[in-house]
Design an enzyme around this catalytic site. Structure first.
Site, PDB file in Angstrom:
ATOM      1  N   SER A 135       0.538 -14.895 -76.229  1.00  0.00           N
ATOM      2  CA  SER A 135      -0.496 -15.855 -75.875  1.00  0.00           C
ATOM      3  C   SER A 135      -1.332 -15.260 -74.761  1.00  0.00           C
ATOM      4  O   SER A 135      -0.820 -14.545 -73.894  1.00  0.00           O
ATOM      5  CB  SER A 135       0.157 -17.160 -75.409  1.00  0.00           C
ATOM      6  OG  SER A 135      -0.713 -17.853 -74.533  1.00  0.00           O
TER       7      SER A 135
ATOM      8  N   LYS B 249       5.225 -16.346 -74.179  1.00  0.00           N
ATOM      9  CA  LYS B 249       5.203 -16.737 -75.586  1.00  0.00           C
ATOM     10  C   LYS B 249       5.381 -15.595 -76.569  1.00  0.00           C
ATOM     11  O   LYS B 249       4.943 -14.476 -76.341  1.00  0.00           O
ATOM     12  CB  LYS B 249       3.871 -17.425 -75.902  1.00  0.00           C
ATOM     13  CG  LYS B 249       3.714 -18.753 -75.184  1.00  0.00           C
ATOM     14  CD  LYS B 249       4.177 -19.902 -76.027  1.00  0.00           C
ATOM     15  CE  LYS B 249       3.052 -20.325 -76.942  1.00  0.00           C
ATOM     16  NZ  LYS B 249       3.408 -21.428 -77.774  1.00  0.00           N
TER      17      LYS B 249
ATOM     18  N   HIS C 151      17.796 -33.219 -94.838  1.00  0.00           N
ATOM     19  CA  HIS C 151      16.953 -34.029 -93.942  1.00  0.00           C
ATOM     20  C   HIS C 151      16.719 -33.307 -92.610  1.00  0.00           C
ATOM     21  O   HIS C 151      16.431 -33.948 -91.603  1.00  0.00           O
ATOM     22  CB  HIS C 151      17.574 -35.410 -93.664  1.00  0.00           C
ATOM     23  CG  HIS C 151      18.092 -36.101 -94.882  1.00  0.00           C
ATOM     24  ND1 HIS C 151      17.364 -37.036 -95.581  1.00  0.00           N
ATOM     25  CD2 HIS C 151      19.263 -35.967 -95.548  1.00  0.00           C
ATOM     26  CE1 HIS C 151      18.073 -37.470 -96.622  1.00  0.00           C
ATOM     27  NE2 HIS C 151      19.230 -36.823 -96.629  1.00  0.00           N
TER      28      HIS C 151
ATOM     29  N   GLU D  70       3.266 -18.453 -89.838  1.00  0.00           N
ATOM     30  CA  GLU D  70       2.429 -19.656 -89.901  1.00  0.00           C
ATOM     31  C   GLU D  70       1.311 -19.498 -90.930  1.00  0.00           C
ATOM     32  O   GLU D  70       0.993 -20.413 -91.676  1.00  0.00           O
ATOM     33  CB  GLU D  70       1.838 -19.956 -88.521  1.00  0.00           C
ATOM     34  CG  GLU D  70       2.879 -20.382 -87.495  1.00  0.00           C
ATOM     35  CD  GLU D  70       2.291 -20.417 -86.084  1.00  0.00           C
ATOM     36  OE1 GLU D  70       2.399 -19.409 -85.369  1.00  0.00           O
ATOM     37  OE2 GLU D  70       1.712 -21.446 -85.719  1.00  0.00           O
TER      38      GLU D  70
END
Ligand code: ARG
Length: 469
Positions: A282, A288, A161, A295
């Site tokens: 970024s 970043k 979970h 992704e």
């Protein structure tokens, strides 16, 4: 206004050219030109067989084969001009052959139809793709196993979970993906086995009256045997559906690993670091480091699963034998297979590149009372408590630690004895995360000694080419 002549390849009884929109919806050359190498392989095998069976002359076959080789060279060099008016790759190649060698080109299509031709080409293409995928998957397995062996004893939290459950080792976690990929490779191998029959010689749908030798062309193209039913030969696309199903499941696995990498890379987790090679910055936030490759690997399953579903829907309810609907089988399949190729390459690179932060993983593994099961097991083993009672006692002890805001390990013996007086100081030996993972020695468990053994076993299996089930 003068009409353009009808398609030269089939226009015998047509007085007018197709409408512009007819041509546009009908043409597949925009994508099926990817089949050119397979189309030429198939045509060469067919021409040689025709000559050996005495259906065309040996010298015509020689001309045809020579011409096809030249066309292949033109395509490789990028000088071949594909024409939309000629619809598809089959007619583009044949028309160019006619320009090159004249009349003999017209004999190539004897005892053949575009229906068995395209079925053959597509099968060869998918088979080539499967072979490439298998090699790439083996590479991913190798990257995972090597990292797993190195980190057989690196402790991290195991989750259910996405809540801390029990400590595991990083090596064990990586080997879980090696197992998944061994099944993926098995699925592709199964699909390949069933795919590997030749539709060539099914002709339009009914076979042919010419004395062709289907065994011969099957063998020349590396197929195990000719398909036994000509209707099935031209109308079957199971091989593509099955391969796309296998690709979808594989992509699901990669999306899960990619998602974990994304989570592990957040500063909140800080479990792994990916180098500049697999991250991006970024344009506005200088701090970043984004896991774009992970992704995208997570997202590609969308188009791969869509290609599978799309083909299933195209095929559903199609009457035998060939229908033009089936031209819609290729474009998305090509895209799905090349997307998978990209995902596999990116994942192999990322796995080799990523470095776990053992400190952060170990610290996280100790949070969330992850050794509570070890405490319960100790009560069962040492105090002969029934597991359900031990579960209850452990729950009460966890509650005490929680109220104090400390780890289980940090509780004093007295505090534990307030809940269960028979507990002794020996209990502390099971409360550390290291001891917890060390104790999980059951077959398939996370103990470092198991993981080292499994990783070495996997290395041997991969060396022997036994990395699939
Ligand atoms: N381009 C066609 C396809 O991909 C080739 C087969 C055409 N056959 C036909 N009977 N029109 O399906």
């Amino acid at each position: 206004m003068t009409e353009k002549p009808a398609n030269a390849m089939w226009g015998g009884r047509f007085a007018m050219s197709p409408a512009e929109i007819m041509q546009e919806i009908n043409a597949s050359i925009g994508f099926d030109k990817a089949l050119a190498p397979q189309d030429i392989r198939g045509s060469k095998a067919h021409a040689e067989m025709l000559a050996e069976a005495g259906i065309i002359t040996k010298s015509d076959a020689r001309e045809i084969v020579k011409g096809l080789d030249k066309i292949k060279a033109e395509i490789d060099a990028g000088t071949f001009e594909f024409s939309r008016a000629l619809e598809d790759v089959h007619m583009n190649v044949e028309s160019r052959l006619k320009d090159m060698i004249g009349a003999a080109a017209g004999r190539l299509h004897t005892a053949r139809s575009r229906n068995d031709q395209v079925a053959t080409d597509f099968r060869l293409f998918v088979r080539d793709a499967i072979d490439g995928i298998d090699t790439a998957l083996e590479g991913v397995q190798r990257a995972l196993v090597e990292k797993a062996e190195k980190h057989a004893g690196t402790v991290m939290p195991g989750f259910t979970h996405l809540q801390p459950a029990q400590p595991v080792t990083f090596g064990h976690h990586l080997l879980a993906y090696v197992e998944m990929i061994s099944r993926d490779r098995g699925r592709f191998a199964d699909a390949r086995k069933r795919l590997n029959e030749s539709p060539l010689g099914s002709a339009a749908l009914a076979g042919t009256s010419f004395p062709i030798d289907r065994e011969k062309t099957a063998e020349a193209l590396g197929f195990d045997r000719p398909m036994a039913n000509s209707l099935d030969g031209v109308s079957d696309r199971d091989f593509a559906m099955e391969t796309l199903a296998a690709a979808t499941i594989t992509a699901v696995h990669f999306s899960r690993l990619a998602e974990e990498i994304v989570i592990w890379m957040t500063p909140q987790f800080g479990f792994v670091k990916l180098s500049d090679r697999f991250t991006t910055g970024s344009s506005i936030m200088p701090q970043k480091r984004n896991p774009d490759a992970a992704e995208l690997a997570r997202a590609k399953v969308g188009r791969i699963a869509a290609a599978f579903q799309g083909l299933v829907i195209v095929m559903k309810g199609l009457p035998l034998a060939y229908s033009k609907d089936m031209q819609e089988d290729k474009e998305t399949a090509f895209d799905a297979l090349s997307s998978l190729r990209l995902v596999m390459a990116a994942m192999a690179g990322m796995i080799a590149d990523l470095e776990p932060n053992a400190e952060a993983m170990r610290a996280a593994a100790g949070r969330g009372y992850s050794t509570a099961t070890d405490l319960a097991d100790w009560l069962v083993r040492e105090l002969k408590m029934p597991f359900r009672d031990a579960h209850h006692v452990t729950g009460s002890i966890v509650k005490v630690a929680e109220t104090k805001g400390i780890d289980l390990e940090a509780l004093s013996l007295e505090e534990m004895q307030k809940v269960e007086p028979r507990i002794t100081k020996a209990v502390f030996s099971v409360l550390s995360v290291e001891n917890s993972v060390k104790s999980r020695t059951s077959y398939g468990g996370t103990a470092p000694q198991n993981v080292v053994k499994m990783a070495r076993q996997w290395l041997r299996r991969l060396e022997k080419g036994r990395g699939k089930v």
